[in-house]
Structures are given as structure tokens and as C-alpha cells.
Design an enzyme around this catalytic site. Structure first.
Site, PDB file in Angstrom:
ATOM      1  N   HIS A  69     -14.979   2.837 -15.271  1.00 20.93           N
ATOM      2  CA  HIS A  69     -14.809   2.082 -14.037  1.00 20.93           C
ATOM      3  C   HIS A  69     -16.060   1.295 -13.664  1.00 20.93           C
ATOM      4  CE1 HIS A  69     -13.978   1.883  -9.520  1.00 20.93           C
ATOM      5  NE2 HIS A  69     -12.892   1.368 -10.047  1.00 20.93           N
ATOM      6  N   ASN A  90       0.821  -1.210   0.000  1.00 22.84           N
ATOM      7  CA  ASN A  90       0.000   0.000   0.000  1.00 22.84           C
ATOM      8  C   ASN A  90       0.853   1.258   0.000  1.00 22.84           C
ATOM      9  OD1 ASN A  90      -2.290  -1.580   0.133  1.00 22.84           O
ATOM     10  ND2 ASN A  90      -2.708  -1.194   2.288  1.00 22.84           N
TER      11      ASN A  90
END
Length: 687
Positions: free
Chosen positions: A435, A43
Site C-alpha cells: 500500500h 459508501n
């Protein structure tokens, strides 16, 4: 004067701190704690590649345009980021030491190359010659080598100093070939098989580094220290060059490979002269760009750390749940015809969706399959079924978003394969990312076309469907199906005007529809009717929508939010947001759905969506939010949200400082919502 919005970058770091908390939690299985450290590290890499790179870019732009106040604010933000990361890095290193020490209590040892016995040393050197050396191609550094253009930010490297008394030190760089061989090597047992010993590929290469250069470079001693670069993940597409979109994307990917590093991390033991040489070769001026850290780089590989011990050292697998409606019918189309079906991954089996596409590929009544592709698995069964559909005479249209960040190369390869197979491939839209999570199958039934639609919150990816929580809604509601087809038409012909009555479609009407729903709740409350807003998102950072929620709170509307990641809304501020409460849940599965529930005076309106409440999702992407009409599906969504609000083990409170305090249990029993969800769905699907 109180601030209106919490900085989204600092909020993102607060989210990653919640991931780190899972590694710190002694109740998390030990091997999973190590894997959470890998997730945290992965991350953080992406954070630097995207968000820190963006802040640095904005600083440069502001300075060039002489917007010095803006530049000063951004520099202050960057300083806060570095301070927060330094604190988290110290916590990370401390947790890593604790976890590896704890592993030793369970007879699992991660050995440094200096800890090997003579027998192990000999075995490792033989392993290096037989399995590793063939994959090693060192970069011998001189003034002609442009090192910055040779390094990949998905790899970890060793900086090697080749010493020769009385001579200038020669430097070389070795890439650790983690793509070609395992990074974690289990050593042969010694004396007792009870003790499991693991050595990292990094340490094997360090031990044998002399063999790489012997005979090619004169040296008497060699030392190797790890380092890793993180590059700016942005890229630009040249619209003036006459070439295909795929070619442009391929070229733009090369830009990423040579983009300026935004962070370089090196082994804390790296000598100062080696650091100075590295800075010079990588043209690093800012001291914030280069940082020292622990012994290992690319800690993200620890996400796949093997459990060589007892089963209880990792999470016990949860059985995949079969949907009873699908199971009771011969075909998926018969099942969807009977009722809308809502699935929740990874609890439900993703096989239900792959079966939807597989059956459509050979069903004689199917005429057309339409699908949005954002991220798919490398060996996607879904795309293989679409190829089969073309072979069976079906019309297949696939929209491929080439700019799905970090999946660009995979999507380019798939688009070429599908085009070669005869699929009509639409390569996204140059101005907006696509998306949405749509799949619409059109069948001819009794001489009429009938549409079977899938609206989802997650990608059509068999791999992530095992670890991300996401909803899939299957429906044969023809109004929804026709509007879904209009979304595909809008992608293909973006310059026409489109109207959507039921769907929330970004950038057409999603923002305005959500705002209208919020205003309606304010009106309901004003009239003395039931009013409440419940939403679940990954990220909540759009200022305009946050202001709408502030206004609703000021009007007295109760607002409950579950936000996994970034949250710029500041709850609990008197006179502004005292009616807003927010929690975040981080557990074994990544919480990924977007859900909206508006009380609407007791006749609840429920939606699932692909869109977070971010400006990019509302205004610069094609997203789809879908109303849930089926009462049974509605109740399932509401029940699952309530389970999460009752979580007393994995829920954290998002407060004005985002300190990540766990929800106080008080007299309530221990509830872990992800486990309770599995139990709820298992009972619900009983025949």
C-alpha cells in the site's frame, strides 16, 4: 465499567452520517447535495460488501467453533448496525425528497415515467428503441436459471412480473445498462427552455418494458420494480493450484461474482409475491438481508448528476496551483536538487508528478525508474510514460498490488500491458498487501548514481488526485532514497532481513517507531519540556496504538487528532483520555493524508505516511512513513493542520457517542479550512 474502544463498524456509520450531513446542509450547493447522497450510497454499498460481510462471516465461524459468547457479541453488533442503517436510510429518503423538491424551485425536475406528457412519452419511447433496447438482454426466469450466479453487484436490476389472467405469473430480470448509456437523460424542452426536465434510464425502461418481451412471451400486463444485491467482497486464493498469480487473482474475482449476498434492497412498492419469489431464487433466509427502500437503486450514479441549471448550483472550481520551485527550473530534477518539494493535492496540480515520470522516461541520465502501483486511473498517463521509458532503454520496475479492493481487474489488465511492453512487473506479495506510495528515479550524475524519491500519502491516480487531499514529498535525500530502494528489494526478496533507520516501514518497524515516538513525548512531558502529539488519519482503530495514546494522555501529554473515518478511541474520559481531543472534517474534497507531528521538546518531528492506524496497516501491509526534514515543508504541514483545527464550518467533534455535533464557533469567525488551504497555498506559491 466504561468501554475502551468504540466499535469500528458503528464508527464507520458515524462517518457516513457526516457525509449525509453534507447533503442535508442548506449551505451546500443544491446539485452537490444530490451528489453527496450518491457518495453516501456508494459508501454504504462498500460497507456492506466489506464490513457487514466480515461480521457475518465471523458469526458463522464462531458458531461453527462453538464460541457462543463471541457469536452473541457479533450478533448484537450486527443488530446495532441494522438499527443505525435503518435510521440513516430514513434520513436519506427525507433528504432526497427535500433536495429534489428544492431543485424544482430552480426549474430542474426529475420526472417519474408516470409524469410525462403525451409528447414526452412519445419521445421517450423513440429514445428507448434507438438508444436503449440494443443494450437490454432480459433473463427469463425458470427453474433452470441460477439467478444468484447471473447478477452483478455493481448493477441495478428490474424484477419484471409478466401477468396473464388465469395463468401463473412469469418473472424476468432486466439489467439497467448504465455502463452502455447515460443514466440521466435530459428531455427536450417544452414551451419554455427555462424548465429542465430529467428522466432516469430506470424509468424509461419501466415505461417501455412491454417492448422488451412482446413476441417472445405471452402476457397482458407487465410491472417492473427495481432491486440491487450487495455481495461479500472477500475472496480466497488457492495456493495449491499450479498457476500464475494473475490467473489465481482472475479466478478469485469470479468467486466474488457468485458470493453470497449480504444485502438486497428493493423498491418499497414491490408486491409481496414478487418479494417472495426473489427470496426463493436468491436463497435468502435472513430477514435482515432483504430490505425495502426508495424508488431508485444504485444511487451512487448520482455522484455524476449533471448540473443543467445555473453555475452556482455546484461548487465553483478552484484553480490548480503551480509549484514555484518546479516552475523556476528547466527540469524537475534541477528543482528537486535545489530543495525538497512538498505538494498538496488537489490544490497543487498533479501534473507535477506526471511530469516527474514523463521527464524521467526520456532523460538520457536516468537509468532506473521504480514505482508502487496500488490504484491508477483507467487511462493512466503515468503508465504510458513508463512504457515510453522502456522504449528509451530505461530499466523500469513496477510493483502492482493485484488485491487493491475493487481495482483488481484494472490492475490485472495494466500488469499484462506493462509486461508485454518490457517493464519488470512484480505482482505484489501473496502474504501482505503493498500500500506504499513510492516512486524512485535513479540518474547517473558525474559517474555516480543519484536517487530522486517521491514519498506520498495517496495513489498515483490522475482522477482521484482531483478530489482527494494528499501529500507528495519530492526529495533527493540519498539516505531516504536508498531506504526507499530497500523497500522495493524487500518486496522482491521478502525472506531477507531488512533494517530501516529513517523510514517507518510496515510490517517491519512502523508500529515500534510510532510507539517509541509516543514514549518520547511522555518522557519530554515528565522532564518539564514541551510535549504534544498531533496526528491526522483516515482511520484510528488499532487497540495497541490507542492504548499508547491513552497512556500518553494519562501522563499529561496533550493529543490532538483529525480523523476522517473510523475512530475507536474514546476521547474526554476522565482519568484516561481527558487530554485527547478529536475532530473530523468532511467537505467537498475527501480528506486522505496521514500526518504525524511530535513536539519533541520544541524540535518538532514531522512525518507523512501511507498508513492508517489500523492493525492491518501496521502488521499485514507494506506501508511507508517518511520523515520530513526540510524546515519549510515542515512548516507548511504544521500550518495546514492548524487551519483544520481552526475550522468552524465543516469540522465535527468526535465525542464518546460520536453524535457528529459541529464544532462550536463561539466568537470566532467562519473558517472553512479547505477554502483557507487554497488561499494559503496560492499565497505561498506566489513568485
Amino acid at each position: 465499567m466504561s468501554i475502551l474502544y468504540f466499535p469500528k463498524e458503528i464508527s464507520w456509520l458515524a462517518f457516513n452520517e457526516r457525509v449525509l450531513q453534507e447533503a442535508e446542509d442548506i449551505n451546500t450547493p443544491l446539485v452537490e447535495r444530490l451528489r453527496f447522497l450518491g457518495i453516501y450510497s456508494n459508501n454504504l454499498d462498500e460497507f456492506y460488501r466489506v464490513r457487514v460481510a466480515d461480521v457475518k462471516r465471523l458469526i458463522t465461524i464462531s458458531q461453527n467453533e462453538e464460541q457462543f459468547d463471541t457469536a452473541a457479541e457479533l450478533i448484537s453488533l450486527l443488530t446495532r448496525i441494522h438499527e443505525k442503517v435503518r435510521g440513516l436510510s430514513a434520513k436519506f429518503d427525507q433528504t432526497h425528497r427535500k433536495v429534489t423538491k428544492e431543485l424544482e424551485r430552480y426549474n430542474i425536475f426529475i420526472l417519474h415515467h408516470s409524469q410525462l406528457s403525451q409528447t414526452q412519452n412519445q419521445w421517450v419511447q423513440e429514445y428507448f428503441r434507438n438508444h436503449v433496447l440494443r443494450h437490454v438482454a432480459p433473463i427469463l426466469l425458470d427453474n433452470k436459471v441460477q439467478l444468484i450466479q447471473r447478477l452483478n453487484d455493481s448493477s441495478v436490476y428490474l424484477d419484471v412480473a409478466l401477468y396473464r389472467p388465469g395463468r401463473t405469473t412469469r418473472y424476468a430480470v432486466v439489467e439497467i445498462p448504465t455502463n452502455a448509456t447515460d443514466r440521466f437523460i435530459v428531455l427536450p424542452p417544452q414551451r419554455t427552455r427555462k424548465k429542465k426536465q430529467i428522466i432516469l434510464l430506470d424509468d424509461i425502461i419501466k415505461l417501455c418494458v412491454h417492448e422488451i418481451f412482446r413476441g417472445f412471451v405471452k402476457f397482458e400486463n407487465a410491472e417492473a420494480y427495481s432491486f440491487k444485491i450487495t455481495r461479500d467482497a472477500e475472496y480466497s486464493i488457492n495456493d495449491e493450484i499450479d498457476e500464475s498469480y494473475v490467473e489465481k487473482m482472475s479466478e478469485s474475482m469470479k468467486q466474488r461474482l457468485i458470493a453470497e449476498p449480504v444485502r438486497i434492497i428493493h423498491d418499497f412498492g414491490m408486491p409481496n409475491e414478487m418479494i417472495a419469489d426473489l427470496r426463493k431464487r436468491l436463497r435468502i433466509s435472513s430477514s435482515d438481508t432483504i430490505q425495502s427502500a426508495g424508488h431508485y437503486r444504485n444511487f451512487k450514479d448520482f455522484i455524476s448528476f449533471p448540473n443543467v441549471g445555473r453555475a452556482y448550483l455546484e461548487y465553483a472550481p478552484l484553480a490548480r496551483i503551480r509549484n514555484k520551485t518546479f516552475a523556476q527550473h528547466d527540469t524537475v530534477f534541477q528543482a528537486i536538487n535545489k530543495q525538497d518539494i512538498l505538494l498538496y493535492y488537489p490544490y497543487h496540480d498533479f501534473l507535477h508528478f506526471t511530469e516527474f515520470v514523463r521527464q524521467a522516461a526520456f532523460d538520457p541520465m536516468v537509468k532506473h525508474i521504480r514505482l508502487n502501483m496500488y490504484r491508477v486511473a483507467k487511462g493512466s498517463r503515468i503508465i504510458n510514460s513508463l512504457v515510453d521509458a522502456v522504449d528509451n532503454g530505461k530499466k523500469v520496475t513496477v510493483v502492482v498490488e493485484l488485491r487493491a479492493r475493487f481495482d483488481e481487474e484494472n490492475n490485472i489488465a495494466w500488469s499484462k500491458r506493462m509486461t508485454d511492453a518490457g517493464i519488470k512487473v512484480i505482482l505484489g506479495n501473496p502474504s501482505v498487501k503493498i500500500h506504499s506510495k513510492l516512486c524512485i528515479v535513479t540518474r547517473e550524475e558525474r559517474g555516480k548514481l543519484r536517487h530522486y524519491s517521491h514519498f506520498g500519502t495517496g495513489n498515483f491516480n490522475e482522477k482521484t488526485a482531483r478530489i482527494y487531499t494528499d501529500f507528495s514529498l519530492f526529495t533527493c535525500n540519498q539516505e531516504l532514497g536508498l531506504e526507499g530502494i530497500e523497500v522495493f528489494e524487500m518486496i522482491i526478496n521478502p525472506y531477507r532481513k531488512y533494517r530501516f533507520n529513517l523510514l517507518q516501514v510496515s510490517p517491519i518497524n512502523a508500529r515500534s517507531k510510532i510507539q517509541s515516538l509516543i514514549r518520547q513525548e511522555i518522557q519530554r512531558h515528565t522532564e518539564g519540556n514541551k510535549a504534544c502529539i498531533t496526528i491526522k488519519l483516515n482511520n484510528l482503530v488499532d487497540p495497541e496504538l490507542i492504548d499508547d495514546l491513552y497512556r500518553a494522555s494519562q501522563a499529561g501529554v496533550r493529543i490532538r487528532i483529525i480523523c476522517r473515518g473510523m475512530c475507536s478511541l474514546i476521547p474526554g474520559v476522565k482519568g484516561r483520555s481527558e487530554n485527547i481531543s478529536i475532530i473530523s472534517i468532511v467537505d467537498r474534497f475527501l480528506e486522505h493524508p496521514r500526518i504525524m507531528v511530535f513536539e519533541n521538546g520544541g524540535e518538532r518531528k514531522v512525518f507523512i505516511s501511507s498508513a492508517d492506524w489500523m492493525t492491518r496497516n501496521m502488521d499485514y501491509r507494506i506501508e511507508v512513513g517518511c520523515p520530513v526534514f526540510d524546515e519549510d515543508a515542515k512548516q507548511m504541514l504544521i500550518d495546514l493542520l492548524e487551519l483544520q483545527f481552526q475550522d468552524t464550518l465543516k469540522a465535527r467533534v468526535i465525542d464518546e457517542k460520536q453524535t457528529n455535533e459541529y464544532v462550536k464557533r463561539g466568537n470566532r469567525k467562519n473558517i472553512r479550512s479547505q477554502i483557507q488551504t487554497h488561499e494559503y497555498l496560492t499565497k505561498r506559491e506566489e513568485f
